[in-house]
Design a protein around this motif. Structure first.
Motif, PDB file in Angstrom:
ATOM      1  N   THR A 136      70.694  46.591  83.545  1.00  0.00           N
ATOM      2  CA  THR A 136      69.290  46.863  83.830  1.00  0.00           C
ATOM      3  C   THR A 136      69.020  48.353  83.612  1.00  0.00           C
ATOM      4  O   THR A 136      69.752  49.208  84.107  1.00  0.00           O
ATOM      5  CB  THR A 136      68.948  46.489  85.277  1.00  0.00           C
ATOM      6  OG1 THR A 136      69.931  47.043  86.147  1.00  0.00           O
ATOM      7  CG2 THR A 136      68.915  44.985  85.446  1.00  0.00           C
ATOM      8  N   ARG A 137      67.938  48.636  82.875  1.00  0.00           N
ATOM      9  CA  ARG A 137      67.620  50.009  82.515  1.00  0.00           C
ATOM     10  C   ARG A 137      66.163  50.307  82.808  1.00  0.00           C
ATOM     11  O   ARG A 137      65.308  49.419  82.773  1.00  0.00           O
ATOM     12  CB  ARG A 137      67.879  50.270  81.028  1.00  0.00           C
ATOM     13  CG  ARG A 137      69.318  50.110  80.564  1.00  0.00           C
ATOM     14  CD  ARG A 137      69.384  50.218  79.054  1.00  0.00           C
ATOM     15  NE  ARG A 137      70.728  50.066  78.543  1.00  0.00           N
ATOM     16  CZ  ARG A 137      71.560  51.063  78.304  1.00  0.00           C
ATOM     17  NH1 ARG A 137      71.176  52.304  78.577  1.00  0.00           N
ATOM     18  NH2 ARG A 137      72.760  50.845  77.819  1.00  0.00           N
ATOM     19  N   VAL A 138      65.902  51.583  83.089  1.00  0.00           N
ATOM     20  CA  VAL A 138      64.528  52.045  83.217  1.00  0.00           C
ATOM     21  C   VAL A 138      63.896  52.083  81.834  1.00  0.00           C
ATOM     22  O   VAL A 138      64.537  52.458  80.847  1.00  0.00           O
ATOM     23  CB  VAL A 138      64.489  53.437  83.875  1.00  0.00           C
ATOM     24  CG1 VAL A 138      63.067  53.985  83.916  1.00  0.00           C
ATOM     25  CG2 VAL A 138      65.072  53.372  85.266  1.00  0.00           C
ATOM     26  N   GLU A 151      60.396  48.130  91.723  1.00  0.00           N
ATOM     27  CA  GLU A 151      61.484  47.416  92.398  1.00  0.00           C
ATOM     28  C   GLU A 151      61.148  47.186  93.873  1.00  0.00           C
ATOM     29  O   GLU A 151      61.410  46.100  94.416  1.00  0.00           O
ATOM     30  CB  GLU A 151      62.792  48.206  92.268  1.00  0.00           C
ATOM     31  CG  GLU A 151      63.442  48.161  90.900  1.00  0.00           C
ATOM     32  CD  GLU A 151      64.130  46.837  90.618  1.00  0.00           C
ATOM     33  OE1 GLU A 151      64.484  46.132  91.574  1.00  0.00           O
ATOM     34  OE2 GLU A 151      64.306  46.512  89.433  1.00  0.00           O
ATOM     35  N   ILE A 152      60.580  48.184  94.521  1.00  0.00           N
ATOM     36  CA  ILE A 152      60.200  48.036  95.929  1.00  0.00           C
ATOM     37  C   ILE A 152      59.147  46.952  96.084  1.00  0.00           C
ATOM     38  O   ILE A 152      59.249  46.068  96.944  1.00  0.00           O
ATOM     39  CB  ILE A 152      59.695  49.374  96.490  1.00  0.00           C
ATOM     40  CG1 ILE A 152      60.825  50.407  96.527  1.00  0.00           C
ATOM     41  CG2 ILE A 152      59.108  49.181  97.890  1.00  0.00           C
ATOM     42  CD1 ILE A 152      60.377  51.792  96.942  1.00  0.00           C
ATOM     43  N   LEU A 186      58.790  38.900  86.011  1.00  0.00           N
ATOM     44  CA  LEU A 186      57.802  39.052  84.942  1.00  0.00           C
ATOM     45  C   LEU A 186      56.969  40.314  85.133  1.00  0.00           C
ATOM     46  O   LEU A 186      56.613  40.995  84.161  1.00  0.00           O
ATOM     47  CB  LEU A 186      56.890  37.826  84.898  1.00  0.00           C
ATOM     48  CG  LEU A 186      57.504  36.547  84.331  1.00  0.00           C
ATOM     49  CD1 LEU A 186      56.551  35.378  84.522  1.00  0.00           C
ATOM     50  CD2 LEU A 186      57.840  36.719  82.855  1.00  0.00           C
ATOM     51  N   ALA A 187      56.651  40.651  86.389  1.00  0.00           N
ATOM     52  CA  ALA A 187      55.794  41.801  86.648  1.00  0.00           C
ATOM     53  C   ALA A 187      56.503  43.120  86.366  1.00  0.00           C
ATOM     54  O   ALA A 187      55.903  44.044  85.807  1.00  0.00           O
ATOM     55  CB  ALA A 187      55.300  41.764  88.096  1.00  0.00           C
ATOM     56  N   SER A 192      61.471  48.157  84.759  1.00  0.00           N
ATOM     57  CA  SER A 192      62.806  48.437  85.289  1.00  0.00           C
ATOM     58  C   SER A 192      63.853  47.419  84.850  1.00  0.00           C
ATOM     59  O   SER A 192      65.004  47.510  85.282  1.00  0.00           O
ATOM     60  CB  SER A 192      62.753  48.461  86.823  1.00  0.00           C
ATOM     61  OG  SER A 192      62.387  47.189  87.326  1.00  0.00           O
ATOM     62  N   GLY A 193      63.482  46.454  84.047  1.00  0.00           N
ATOM     63  CA  GLY A 193      64.428  45.432  83.644  1.00  0.00           C
ATOM     64  C   GLY A 193      64.470  44.243  84.579  1.00  0.00           C
ATOM     65  O   GLY A 193      65.143  43.257  84.272  1.00  0.00           O
TER      66      GLY A 193
END
Length: 279
Positions: A136-138, A151-152, A186-187, A192-193
């Motif tokens: 997972t990458r930014v 992510e939060i 999906l959002a 952020s992956g």
């Protein structure tokens, strides 16, 4: 010390700490000898292995749709087949913070989840041609701060759905959990992956050695689920009151309120150690 011509014996240390230590040790030993404890640990390993393996396999497909649908479907299936394991270190931490899970079971669950994710990532690296796509990458067009915010938010809505489904014992809990997980992926996938699970990011990072912005995938989900757990306990859970809010803020126990007998309109609440399903 002498007093009145005789020696006063030194004061004896209190036996309360030692007795408390012995009782804790005995409780831990009994827990480690319990078959239910080890079945729960194996369920966490298996659930995290299956969940992360399915997500990593779907990540080989172009676009965010396949990974999002895959994680939603596998989460719903695991919630109905393996007794609702957490399969997510962030969700386990939320259960610990809201005192729904014991410290020993929580620590064992965290280790089991990381082990399952590591096994899944190792198998995916052998099976897939491009192991860099597992991490997972930014987003290149975004920042780590934006990825952290997404992510939060995504993990908050996922954990809130998991807590509510477990608290109300809805029969469609797996469907609700899978839908929330797919919607969150999906959002935030383009930013952020789409992790929402520290174990999902940890396994591929260890296998590939790529740790770019890895802190985002621990801090974001942890903050999201803790906020969701506190929000549910203090605002939306059954029996929420001012006394319960004060007990939570002062870290003390509150006497459980008497509940009426179960009726079709008021089902009994879940047990304290009930899992919330993979997230």
């Amino acid at each position: 010390m002498r007093w009145g011509g005789r020696e006063e014996p030194p004061p004896r240390a209190s036996s309360v700490p030692s007795s408390w230590h012995r009782s804790c040790t005995m409780a831990i030993r009994e827990e480690l000898r319990s078959g239910c404890f080890w079945r729960g640990v194996l369920a966490e390993v298996a659930a995290t292995l299956i969940f992360v393996g399915v997500v990593l396999g779907a990540s080989a497909a172009p676009g965010p749709l396949a990974p999002a649908l895959a994680r939603g479907l596998v989460a719903g299936g695991l919630a109905c087949s393996l007794g609702a394991p957490q399969a997510n270190p962030a969700l386990t931490l939320a259960l610990l913070c809201t005192r729904k899970l014991g410290a020993l079971r929580g620590a064992a669950g965290l280790l089991a989840q990381c082990a399952g994710a590591l096994l899944a990532a190792a198998a995916a690296r052998l099976a897939l041609p491009d192991d860099a796509g597992l991490v997972t990458r930014v987003s290149a067009t975004g920042t780590a701060g934006q990825a952290l915010g997404w992510e939060i938010f995504a993990t908050f809505q996922l954990a809130l759905a998991a807590f509510a489904a477990a608290d109300r014992l809805v029969p469609q809990g797996g469907l609700a959990l899978g839908s929330a997980l797919a919607a969150g992926a999906l959002a935030m996938g383009p930013f952020s992956g789409g992790s929402m699970n520290p174990a999902r990011s940890l396994g591929p990072a260890i296998i590939t050695g790529i740790w770019d912005d890895h802190w985002v995938y621990w801090l974001g989900p942890e903050l999201g689920v803790v906020l969701a757990g506190l929000c549910h306990e203090l605002l939306f859970a059954a029996g929420t009151s001012r006394e319960r809010l004060g007990a939570c803020l002062t870290c003390r126990d509150v006497a459980p309120a008497e509940t009426p007998s179960a009726t079709p309109s008021s089902p009994p609440g879940p047990p304290a150690t009930r899992g919330q399903g993979p997230a």
